[in-house]
Design an enzyme around this catalytic site. Structure first.
Site, mmCIF file in Angstrom:
data_model
loop_
_atom_site.group_PDB
_atom_site.id
_atom_site.type_symbol
_atom_site.label_atom_id
_atom_site.label_comp_id
_atom_site.label_asym_id
_atom_site.label_seq_id
_atom_site.Cartn_x
_atom_site.Cartn_y
_atom_site.Cartn_z
ATOM 1 N N GLY A 133 47.165 61.021 111.135
ATOM 2 C CA GLY A 133 46.974 62.464 111.257
ATOM 3 C C GLY A 133 47.059 63.164 109.916
ATOM 4 O O GLY A 133 47.586 62.625 108.951
ATOM 5 N N PRO A 141 48.184 65.745 107.014
ATOM 6 C CA PRO A 141 49.540 66.084 106.580
ATOM 7 C C PRO A 141 50.080 67.287 107.359
ATOM 8 O O PRO A 141 49.317 68.178 107.718
ATOM 9 C CB PRO A 141 49.362 66.465 105.105
ATOM 10 C CG PRO A 141 48.050 65.931 104.702
ATOM 11 C CD PRO A 141 47.214 65.786 105.916
ATOM 12 N N LYS A 190 54.213 63.439 111.254
ATOM 13 C CA LYS A 190 54.351 61.988 111.239
ATOM 14 C C LYS A 190 55.751 61.578 110.787
ATOM 15 O O LYS A 190 56.411 60.767 111.430
ATOM 16 C CB LYS A 190 53.284 61.365 110.321
ATOM 17 C CG LYS A 190 51.868 61.648 110.782
ATOM 18 C CD LYS A 190 50.824 60.955 109.937
ATOM 19 C CE LYS A 190 50.707 61.485 108.527
ATOM 20 N NZ LYS A 190 50.243 62.875 108.443
ATOM 21 N N GLU A 202 33.277 91.818 103.547
ATOM 22 C CA GLU A 202 34.187 91.558 104.666
ATOM 23 C C GLU A 202 33.637 92.160 105.953
ATOM 24 O O GLU A 202 33.764 91.569 107.027
ATOM 25 C CB GLU A 202 35.572 92.126 104.328
ATOM 26 C CG GLU A 202 36.723 91.160 104.454
ATOM 27 C CD GLU A 202 36.446 89.729 104.055
ATOM 28 O OE1 GLU A 202 36.174 89.486 102.864
ATOM 29 O OE2 GLU A 202 36.497 88.838 104.921
HETATM 30 P P1 ADP Z 1 53.528 64.647 108.014
HETATM 31 O O1 ADP Z 1 54.494 63.544 107.813
HETATM 32 O O2 ADP Z 1 52.551 64.389 109.131
HETATM 33 O O3 ADP Z 1 52.857 65.142 106.788
HETATM 34 P P2 ADP Z 1 55.903 66.143 108.544
HETATM 35 O O4 ADP Z 1 56.542 65.329 109.579
HETATM 36 O O5 ADP Z 1 56.401 65.998 107.160
HETATM 37 O O6 ADP Z 1 54.339 65.915 108.547
HETATM 38 O O7 ADP Z 1 55.961 67.666 108.975
HETATM 39 C C1 ADP Z 1 56.473 68.652 108.132
HETATM 40 C C2 ADP Z 1 57.287 69.638 108.904
HETATM 41 O O8 ADP Z 1 56.476 70.345 109.838
HETATM 42 C C3 ADP Z 1 58.368 68.998 109.735
HETATM 43 O O9 ADP Z 1 59.520 68.812 108.985
HETATM 44 C C4 ADP Z 1 58.573 70.011 110.831
HETATM 45 O O10 ADP Z 1 59.469 71.006 110.436
HETATM 46 C C5 ADP Z 1 57.207 70.630 111.006
HETATM 47 N N1 ADP Z 1 56.512 70.042 112.163
HETATM 48 C C6 ADP Z 1 55.372 69.337 112.151
HETATM 49 N N2 ADP Z 1 55.011 68.967 113.397
HETATM 50 C C7 ADP Z 1 55.965 69.419 114.216
HETATM 51 C C8 ADP Z 1 56.190 69.343 115.628
HETATM 52 N N3 ADP Z 1 55.345 68.717 116.452
HETATM 53 N N4 ADP Z 1 57.300 69.930 116.105
HETATM 54 C C9 ADP Z 1 58.158 70.578 115.287
HETATM 55 N N5 ADP Z 1 58.010 70.674 113.976
HETATM 56 C C10 ADP Z 1 56.935 70.123 113.430
HETATM 57 ZN ZN ZN Z 2 33.418 85.726 102.518
#
Ligand code: ADP
Ligand code: ZN
Length: 591
Positions: free
Chosen positions: A196, A198, A202, A421
C-alpha cells in the site's frame, strides 16, 4: 505512546569501540611517522627564473618537478640534495627545452589537488574518527541489530481494515502457539506482505500485531541492508534473524522491502551485488525457519508487483494484504481515533469531515487533526473548531502557509488567479457530481495559486470513462477561463496551470487505454513504437478535451464571471456560497 526499548547488551557496547579503535590506533601511528617528516622538511631555496635559465644552460640542473597550474617549479641541481624552487614559466615548449638541455623532466599531477587532499586529510582525520565512533554507537547502525521492542499498540489503534484484522489475528495465534497449530495440521505463515501507499498504516498494523500478541518486535528498513561495504548488509540480515529467533515469539517488520527485493536486471556492479547478497541472505533466513521457531516476517512495500518473484513464492511472503486508502467510513473511524485526547468542539461532525477528506490516507488524517490543533493553539482558541480543521486542510492541500492579502501578486495576477479558480469551480459544478466544498485564491508560501475543493457523493472506486473525461475538463477549465479572460490570446495565458496539466496528463493516459477504435490496449507495453502511438492517442484526446473545455467556458462565461468577481471580493467561498452563485434560487413562476 512510544514503546520502551530494552537496554542494550553491555557486550555490544564494546564491539563498536574495538572496530573504531583499531583503525584509529593505526592512523595515530601513521600520523606520528608522517607529521615530523612533513614538518621538518626544510624550506626550498628560492631562485629567480634568470638564474634558473643560466643554470640550465650550464648543464647544472639535473631534474625539474613540473606541475601544471602550480606557480612554483621545484628543481634539483647536479650533485646537490637541496631542493630549489623557481617561478613556473608556464610557456609552451618548456618541456621540450628542458629535455633538449638534458634536464630530467618529472611531471606531477596537479599539486593543488594533492596538497588540498593532504591538508583535508590531516585536518579532518580526528573528526572523521570521532564520527565513525559515534556512528557505531547509534542504534541500528554498525554491527549491532536494533533491540527488540514490545509495542503497546493494539488492533484497537487501527481503524477500519476489519477483514485484514481478522486474518491477522489468526496469524498472530499461530506465532504464539505454533505447536497447537501443527497439531491441527494448520500451515504456519512465515511471511506476510503488506502492500500500500505510504501512510496507509502498514507500520501501524505490524506494530499492532506484535502488541496485540505481546511478542518481541523488530523493525528495520530494508535500505539498512544496503551497505557501502560488501557483505555487511547480508551479515546484518543474518544477525537480525538470529536475534529474532533467540527472542521468539517475535515479529520482524521490514519496511520498504523493495530496497533489496525489487526485480532487477541482473546488474553485477557493486550495488547490484550487494542487493543480491542481502536478498539472498533474507531468502535463506526465511527458508531456514522451522514452523516452531515462532518468527513472523512482515514486509511492507508500495507495489508488490515490483518485487522479485523469489520473495513471494510459497513458504516466503505468501500471504499478501493490500492496504488501500481508507473509505468514508474508515476515515470517520480514523478521525475519531486521532481525536482522542484532543479538545475538539462538539460541533465538529466527523461523518461530514470524513466526506470532505476523500483521498486522505490515515497518516494525512492524523496530520490534519494535529495541524488543526496547532491552528487552535496559535489563535489561542479554547477548543479545535471546524474552522481550524478547514484551515489545516487548506494548508495541507496548498502545501504551505496562507499569506495575508494578495501576497506577492500584483492586482492583474490576482485577477487572473480568481478567473482561473472560477473556471475550475464552474466546471466542477456543471460537469461532475461532486459537491463544492470550498474555493480559495489566498496566496500561499508554496506559490500555489488557489484551490477548489470538492467531494464526490461517495467513494467511487471505479470511475467511468465519462468521469475521467470530465476530470480532465475540470483540470483544463482553470486555464480555459484564463484563455477566455485574455480574449483567446494563447501567449498571454499564464503558466499557472502547470500542475493541472500534469494531473490531466495522468488521467488522459488512463482514458487512452480504453479506446475501442485504437484497440483496448496498453500501448506502453509495446516498446518505443507503442509509446509513440500512446502519445499520439493522448495528444488527440488532449486536443479534443481542451477544445470542449474552451467551448464549455464560453458557454458559461456568465457563471465564471460571477464566481471570479466574488473571489476578487472575498478570497474564499464556502461550498454553499459558490453553489448559490451558480444556481441562484429560482424565482416564483419559473420552471
Ligand atoms: P505506512 O507504514 O503504510 O507508511 P504508517 O503505519 O506509518 O503507514 O502510518 C502512519 C500513521 O498514520 C500511523 O502512525 C497512524 O497514526 C496513522 N494511520 C494510518 N492508517 C491508520 C489506520 N487505519 N488507523 C489509524 N491510524 C492510522
Ligand atoms: Zn488550476
Amino acid at each position: 505512546m512510544e514503546p520502551s526499548k530494552k537496554p542494550r547488551d553491555k557486550k555490544k557496547f564494546w564491539k563498536p569501540l574495538l572496530f573504531a579503535g583499531i583503525p584509529a590506533a593505526a592512523a595515530a601511528i601513521v600520523l606520528a611517522i608522517v607529521l615530523p617528516i612533513v614538518l621538518n622538511r626544510p624550506e626550498p631555496e628560492e631562485v629567480t627564473y634568470q638564474e634558473f635559465s643560466s643554470l640550465v644552460e650550464q648543464g647544472q640542473v639535473e631534474r625539474v618537478e613540473y606541475t601544471a597550474g602550480d606557480p612554483k617549479l621545484p628543481f634539483y641541481r647536479v650533485d646537490d640534495e637541496t631542493e630549489y624552487v623557481t617561478d613556473n614559466p608556464k610557456v609552451e615548449g618548456f618541456k621540450e627545452r628542458m629535455l633538449l638541455a638534458g634536464v630530467e623532466f618529472e611531471e606531477k599531477p596537479t599539486s593543488t589537488f594533492w596538497n588540498s587532499l593532504l591538508s583535508i586529510f590531516l585536518t579532518y582525520l580526528p573528526f572523521l574518527f570521532f564520527a565513525v565512533l559515534l556512528l557505531r554507537f547509534l542504534p541500528g547502525r554498525g554491527f549491532s541489530v536494533e533491540a527488540a521492542t514490545r509495542p503497546d499498540t493494539t488492533f484497537d489503534d487501527v481503524a477500519g481494515l476489519d477483514e485484514i484484522k481478522e486474518d491477522m489475528k489468526v496469524i498472530a495465534e499461530t506465532i504464539k502457539n505454533p505447536k497447537l497449530c501443527q497439531e491441527l495440521g494448520a500451515h504456519i505463515t512465515k511471511g506476510v506482505l503488506l502492500e500500500g501507499e505510504p501512510g496507509n498504516g502498514k507500520t501501524l498494523f505490524a506494530r499492532a500485531l506484535a502488541g496485540e500478541t505481546g511478542v518481541s518486535f523488530y523493525s528495520v528498513n530494508a535500505s539498512e541492508f544496503i551497505e557501502m561495504y560488501a557483505g555487511l548488509g547480508a551479515s546484518r540480515v543474518r544477525k537480525l534473524f538470529k536475534e529474532a529467533k533467540e527472542h521468539a515469539p517475535s515479529v520482524v517488520f521490514i519496511d520498504e522491502l523493495d530496497a533489496i527485493g525489487a526485480k532487477r536486471d541482473g546488474s553485477t556492479d557493486g550495488a547490484g551485488r550487494e542487493y543480491t547478497q542481502s536478498l539472498n541472505a533474507l531468502l535463506s533466513a526465511i527458508d531456514g525457519f522451522e514452523d516452531s521457531d515462532g518468527v513472523l516476517v512482515i514486509g511492507a512495500t508500495n507495489r508488490a508487483e515490483d518485487l522479485d518473484p523469489a520473495l513471494v513464492r510459497p513458504g516466503r511472503f505468501d500471504k499478501q494484504f493490500v492496504l488501500t486508502l481508507p473509505d468514508c467510513q474508515a476515515r470517520e473511524q480514523i478521525l475519531r481515533l486521532h481525536a482522542r485526547g484532543k479538545k475538539i468542539s462538539p460541533q465538529v461532525d466527523f461523518a461530514e469531515l470524513a466526506k470532505d477528506t476523500v483521498g486522505f490516507s490515515g497518516a494525512a488524517l492524523e496530520v490534519l487533526l494535529n495541524e488543526a490543533a496547532m491552528q487552535a493553539l496559535i489563535q489561542k482558541a479554547p477548543e479545535i473548531t471546524l474552522e481550524h480543521i478547514e484551515q489545516a486542510s487548506m494548508q495541507m492541500l496548498l502545501k504551505g502557509h496562507i499569506k495575508k492579502g494578495i501576497g506577492n501578486r500584483n492586482q492583474t495576477e490576482h485577477t487572473v488567479v480568481c478567473y482561473h479558480e472560477a473556471g475550475h469551480t464552474v466546471a466542477t459544478a456543471y460537469l461532475t457530481d461532486h459537491a463544492l466544498r470550498r474555493v480559495t485564491v489566498l496566496p500561499t508560501t508554496s506559490g500555489a495559486g488557489g484551490v477548489t475543493m470538492s467531494a464526490p457523493p461517495s467513494d467511487k472506486m471505479l470511475p467511468k470513462l465519462e468521469d475521467l473525461r470530465s476530470r480532465v475538463m475540470v483540470l483544463y477549465a482553470g486555464r480555459a477561463a484564463e484563455y477566455w479572460l485574455c480574449g483567446g490570446k494563447e501567449a498571454q495565458v499564464t503558466t499557472g496551470a502547470a500542475e493541472d496539466v500534469r494531473a490531466a496528463t495522468e488521467v488522459i493516459q488512463q482514458i487512452a487505454m480504453f479506446s475501442e477504435e485504437a484497440g483496448l490496449l496498453d500501448y506502453r507495453e509495446f516498446g518505443l513504437a507503442g509509446q509513440k502511438k500512446m502519445m499520439e492517442r493522448c495528444q488527440a484526446l488532449s486536443q479534443e478535451l481542451w477544445k470542449e473545455t474552451v467551448e464549455f467556458i464560453q458557454a458559461h462565461a456568465q457563471q465564471v464571471e460571477a464566481v471570479a468577481k466574488a473571489l476578487l471580493e472575498k478570497d474564499t467561498l464556502t461550498g454553499e456560497e459558490a453553489e448559490a452563485l451558480l444556481h441562484p434560487p429560482k424565482l416564483e413562476g419559473e420552471a
